[in-house]
Design an enzyme around this catalytic site. Structure first.
Site: not given
Ligand code: NAD
Length: 412
Positions: A101-103
């Protein structure tokens, strides 16, 4: 090229090499969930400003989503999607039970006060709260976020739950459940990969000359550990320029100089060098540990190092990697070389879930085991398929994801 288009292109190439079902590769081209939120924040002057926040949950075939949160003015959806995909491959290469994931929040932290940053972090967390969690999605620091940011996320999440949940984030301060050794983990992993590469090529480690671009978290720790294992660090740079010396730098003294003056330039007994010159410096090992796409098709023909260990994410363009390979330069790719950080994040999560605290020696020993095993696995695939390490690391990751998919099947 748009960073996510590059991910798609690489997937097609590897899918063909591994002879995987094209419909599985098609599945991997789509993030499982994309969350975009408008984050309203009261600024110090009393006005309300809206920031755009993202969380891309790429894949969970091998475990909970895992990846950093970045605060930067240029954060956009394509970048976050590409970084989320890379996290998926990285966790699979080092064989830890996480997806990717990444944000990020599009903002300029350099223009924000600490209290504004805290309010952005807490509101952003509240808006993605239902989608994160210890078994769902575990954020970590990335560019311009740090242990304090993670502490605010942990506290916000815990306030909503009604009890303390340290295992919702990693990269926290040690006082509230962070792991010993996390700060140096990525740089230590870079050093371990360098040592394994040197062994693999049958070269003597002692006295090898290393140039490092970037003297931040990754560059500093890599320099320290590489020095400990017998290398001479002969050139180092940061955003304000670089330095070099024929004799090898005293890394501890250089760290103190950087802490005092905010730069490596001006360190006693050294000569100045530009960042461009550093990449082409006469050395055995080059560690780009600052920015993306610094080794390009233009300068790759002039890189003198025999080994390039990618500490940063994406420091070489695909074209540059091709040139380096053709010239016989041994490249240890980012998804292997800089995976030490997420490995120790995984150890932090285990410690939190079990309410344990391991000492630094234990963390480093376990990190060593994981990195050495991952290096061996990547080399094996590279031998088997006659490909370079960047391709084999990616193939290994996609194969592990394909194996999980085969067992789990597709719901319903
Ligand atoms: P950092 O902010 O601590 O350090 C970055 C360093 O790069 C600083 O010394 C800065 O001065 C230098 N720099 C900035 N612009 C530069 C320029 N134009 N030329 C030369 N140097 C420049 O960041 P970090 O955590 O050390 O991350 C460095 C790279 O490693 C990034 O690509 C990051 O995504 C990657 N990475 C970091 C981790 C981690 O655990 N910190 C894990 C995996 C990958």
């Amino acid at each position: 090229m748009n960073p996510f288009d590059a991910v798609i292109k690489q997937l097609d190439i590897v899918g063909e090499k591994l002879k995987l079902d094209p419909s599985f590769i098609e599945r991997l081209k789509h993030p499982r969930r994309i969350i975009v939120v408008s984050v309203p924040v009261r600024m110090d002057d009393g006005k309300i400003k809206i920031f755009t926040g993202y969380r891309v949950q790429y894949d969970m075939l091998r475990g909970p989503f895992k990846g950093g949160i970045r605060y930067h003015p240029r954060v956009d959806l394509d970048e976050v999607k590409a970084l989320a995909a890379w996290m998926t491959w990285k966790c699979a290469v080092v064989d830890i039970p996480y997806g990717g994931a990444k944000g990020g929040v599009a903002c300029n932290p350099k223009e924000l006060s600490r209290s504004e940053l805290e309010r952005i972090t807490r509101r952003y967390t509240a808006m993605i709260l239902d989608e994160i969690g210890p078994y769902k999605d575990v954020p970590a620091p990335d560019v311009y976020t740090d242990a304090q940011t993670m502490a605010w996320i942990m506290d916000t999440y815990s306030q909503f739950k009604g009890y303390l949940v340290p295992e919702v984030v990693t990269g926290k301060p040690v006082e509230i459940g962070g792991s010993e050794g996390r700060e140096d983990a990525t740089g230590r992993g870079v050093a371990i990969c360098t040592r394994e590469a040197v062994k693999h090529l049958n070269i003597d480690m002692k006295g090898l000359r290393v140039a490092i671009q970037g003297f931040g978290k990754v560059g500093k720790a890599a320099a320290k550990v590489l020095r400990e294992i017998g290398c001479e660090i002969v050139a180092v740079s940061d955003s304000k320029g670089g330095i070099h010396t024929p004799r090898g730098l005293d890394i501890q003294a250089l760290i103190e100089h950087k802490n005092r003056t905010g730069q490596v330039a001006g360190f006693r007994g050294t000569k100045p060098i530009t960042n461009e010159e550093l990449l082409e410096f006469e050395c055995d090992i080059l560690v780009p540990a600052a920015l993306e796409h610094v080794i390009t098709e233009e300068n790759a023909p002039r890189v003198k190092a025999r080994i390039v260990v990618e500490g940063a994410n994406g420091p070489s363009t695909p074209g540059a990697r091709e040139i380096l390979n053709k010239r016989g330069v041994f490249v240890v790719p980012d998804i292997l070389a800089n995976a030490g950080g997420v490995v120790v994040s995984y150890f932090e999560w285990i410690q939190n879930l079990h309410r344990e605290h391991w000492d630094e020696a234990e963390v480093n020993r376990k990190l060593e085991e994981k990195m050495v095993k991952a290096f061996k696995d990547v080399v094996e695939v590279s031998r088997e398929h006659g490909v370079d390490l960047a391709t084999s690391a990616f193939m290994l990751a996609i194969k592990r994801l394909a194996d999980a998919f085969e067992r789990l099947g597709l719901f319903p």
